[in-house]
Design a protein around this motif. Structure first.
Motif, PDB file in Angstrom:
ATOM      1  N   PRO A   1       6.803  -9.748   8.137  1.00  0.00           N
ATOM      2  CA  PRO A   1       6.898  -8.404   7.560  1.00  0.00           C
ATOM      3  C   PRO A   1       7.770  -8.419   6.298  1.00  0.00           C
ATOM      4  N   ILE A   2       7.274  -7.808   5.235  1.00  0.00           N
ATOM      5  CA  ILE A   2       7.966  -7.919   3.941  1.00  0.00           C
ATOM      6  C   ILE A   2       7.745  -6.641   3.139  1.00  0.00           C
TER       7      ILE A   2
ATOM      8  N   TRP B   1       2.992  -4.456   7.686  1.00  0.00           N
ATOM      9  CA  TRP B   1       3.256  -5.888   7.538  1.00  0.00           C
ATOM     10  C   TRP B   1       3.673  -6.181   6.087  1.00  0.00           C
ATOM     11  N   ILE B   2       2.841  -5.803   5.123  1.00  0.00           N
ATOM     12  CA  ILE B   2       3.164  -6.010   3.708  1.00  0.00           C
ATOM     13  C   ILE B   2       3.226  -4.636   3.042  1.00  0.00           C
ATOM     14  N   GLU B   3       4.348  -4.353   2.406  1.00  0.00           N
ATOM     15  CA  GLU B   3       4.522  -3.021   1.812  1.00  0.00           C
ATOM     16  C   GLU B   3       4.970  -3.139   0.360  1.00  0.00           C
ATOM     17  N   PHE B   4       4.405  -2.266  -0.480  1.00  0.00           N
ATOM     18  CA  PHE B   4       4.884  -2.075  -1.849  1.00  0.00           C
ATOM     19  C   PHE B   4       5.347  -0.631  -1.948  1.00  0.00           C
TER      20      PHE B   4
ATOM     21  N   LEU C   1      -1.535  -3.718   4.699  1.00  0.00           N
ATOM     22  CA  LEU C   1      -1.029  -3.549   3.340  1.00  0.00           C
ATOM     23  C   LEU C   1      -0.818  -2.067   3.068  1.00  0.00           C
ATOM     24  N   ARG C   2       0.416  -1.696   2.784  1.00  0.00           N
ATOM     25  CA  ARG C   2       0.758  -0.284   2.600  1.00  0.00           C
ATOM     26  C   ARG C   2       1.425  -0.075   1.246  1.00  0.00           C
ATOM     27  N   PHE C   3       1.019   1.001   0.565  1.00  0.00           N
ATOM     28  CA  PHE C   3       1.682   1.432  -0.664  1.00  0.00           C
ATOM     29  C   PHE C   3       2.334   2.785  -0.393  1.00  0.00           C
ATOM     30  N   TYR C   4       3.589   2.902  -0.758  1.00  0.00           N
ATOM     31  CA  TYR C   4       4.304   4.155  -0.513  1.00  0.00           C
ATOM     32  C   TYR C   4       5.004   4.606  -1.793  1.00  0.00           C
ATOM     33  N   GLY C   5       4.895   5.893  -2.084  1.00  0.00           N
ATOM     34  CA  GLY C   5       5.677   6.516  -3.153  1.00  0.00           C
ATOM     35  C   GLY C   5       5.525   5.847  -4.499  1.00  0.00           C
ATOM     36  N   SER C   6       4.312   5.395  -4.820  1.00  0.00           N
ATOM     37  CA  SER C   6       4.105   4.656  -6.059  1.00  0.00           C
ATOM     38  C   SER C   6       3.120   5.373  -6.978  1.00  0.00           C
ATOM     39  N   TYR C   7       3.258   5.095  -8.279  1.00  0.00           N
ATOM     40  CA  TYR C   7       2.426   5.727  -9.303  1.00  0.00           C
ATOM     41  C   TYR C   7       1.679   4.649 -10.080  1.00  0.00           C
ATOM     42  N   ASN C   8       0.392   4.900 -10.345  1.00  0.00           N
ATOM     43  CA  ASN C   8      -0.436   3.966 -11.109  1.00  0.00           C
ATOM     44  C   ASN C   8      -0.583   2.635 -10.361  1.00  0.00           C
TER      45      ASN C   8
END
Length: 390
Positions: free
Chosen positions: A48-49, A84-87, A129-136
């Motif tokens: 997890p990262i 598991w994998i987050e940006f 794979l998760r994206f949170y609170g991101s733009y573009n």
């Protein structure tokens, strides 16, 4: 360019490369427009990262050409993680390449014993794979397969593009949604192939200006808005377009599902140029959605209006159309044009089109005829309260 091999990653599929990935990201994060490279022909075992801002420079590229594989040893997961994998909290983040994110999810779906028999995998299954609170945000080229649960999730994101990618899990893999959207806006998903054990695309509350086109789905549960309004919550979804989509061997085609007791509004939805092959129920609105053995009857509901179905054709195996709307808040302004759905084989147990509290208009004759749709507007349509306004 920052190659994970230069930060100590082995890429042998056995050594834990998590720390090398963290070190490569820490360096790339400081450089505007940097490229973090995961090279081809290597398998990287990564726990997890989180690749997180908000203090990273903008426009970082994550170049994925190799394979990232998930650990199946329960010690990595503690009592359970949501991803598991987050940006997270990034401005301008791109994941691209020809590589693979391999969730090795079968040990989660089937409750098989993990690597160490003394350890049991937690009940909370991570999103791959998760994206949170991101733009573009851009995701292109890669494959995500055999996710532990959901494959790709966007939460609180704005201006998102997903294209030329593949999502692949078996049809019997539990709760493996393809792409899950919540509280996100200005999202474009196109030229993507999805096979999974749940919704190919799931659109949840807080989503607006979502455009999905030129995708294939199957196996899976189709493309769904909802379930909305769970536990008497408020849901707001608007301006969704789904067009030029092929669905094959899915449970539903295009579906809107809400729980009883919710509030809010779903409006301005367009399903256009949809091809269905051997789909159980191609067109569905279900305002009595319940994934338990029973749910209590409640009067309030998420209001549904302004839903367009046009040029939807192909074969079904159970029922062509199912519109089950709330008594207290009937569905309004439902329009159908060029809907032609044929039963696959006569020996299936077929059902006629079903409508309950559904109002709208047929702009062309449908096949089969949908005689149950009520013309015009509901006479007792309840006045939207402040609770319903979005």
């Amino acid at each position: 360019m920052f190659d994970v091999l230069d930060f100590g990653a082995k890429g042998d599929g056995v050594t834990d490369d998590t720390k090398a990935f963290e070190a490569a990201w820490a360096t790339a994060c400081k450089v505007r427009g940097s490229v973090m490279v995961v090279p081809a022909e290597f398998e990287f075992l990564v726990g997890p990262i989180s690749f997180s801002g908000p203090y990273c420079q903008p426009n970082i590229i994550f170049q994925l050409d190799g394979m990232i594989i998930a650990p199946t040893n329960a010690k990595y997961w503690g009592s359970g993680l949501l991803w598991w994998i987050e940006f997270s909290k990034l401005q301008g983040i791109t994941i691209r390449g020809s590589g693979v994110i391999e969730g090795r999810g079968s040990v989660w779906w089937t409750n098989n014993e993990p690597d160490e028999l003394s350890l049991v995998l937690p009940k909370i299954k991570p999103t791959a794979l998760r994206f949170y609170g991101s733009y573009n945000v851009t995701v292109s080229g890669i494959t995500i397969q055999n996710s532990q649960q959901c494959h790709l999730k966007f939460d609180n994101c704005e201006t998102v593009q997903v294209y030329n990618m593949t999502i692949a899990s078996p049809g019997n893999s539990l709760n493996t949604d393809g792409i899950h959207l919540q509280n996100s806006r200005d999202v474009m998903i196109h030229h993507t192939n999805m096979s999974c054990g749940d919704d190919c695309v799931s659109i949840q509350t807080g989503c607006s200006n979502i455009n999905i086109h030129s995708v294939t789905c199957g196996p899976g549960h189709g493309i769904s808005i909802g379930g909305l309004g769970r536990d008497n919550s408020k849901a707001c979804v608007s301006n969704i377009t789904v067009r030029d989509v092929n669905l094959h061997s899915t449970m539903t085609g295009v579906r809107i599902k809400t729980w009883q007791g919710g509030s809010g509004l779903v409006q301005n939805i367009r399903f256009s140029n949809i091809r269905v092959t051997e789909v159980q129920t191609p067109i569905m609105i279900d305002q009595f959605y319940c994934d338990r053995s029973s749910c209590k009857n409640q009067t309030s509901a998420v209001a549904l209006s302004g839903i367009v179905y046009e040029n939807i054709k192909g074969s079904y195996t159970v029922k062509p159309v199912h519109f089950a709307c709330s008594d207290a808040s009937p569905c309004s302004d439902i329009t159908l044009t060029q809907v032609e759905l044929q039963p696959l084989q006569e020996h299936y147990h077929m059902y006629e089109p079903f409508c309950w509290q559904t109002y709208g208009e047929l702009y062309t004759p449908t096949l089969p005829p949908i005689a149950c749709l009520q013309n015009g507007k509901p006479t007792s349509n309840h006045i939207l309260s402040d609770l319903d306004l979005c």
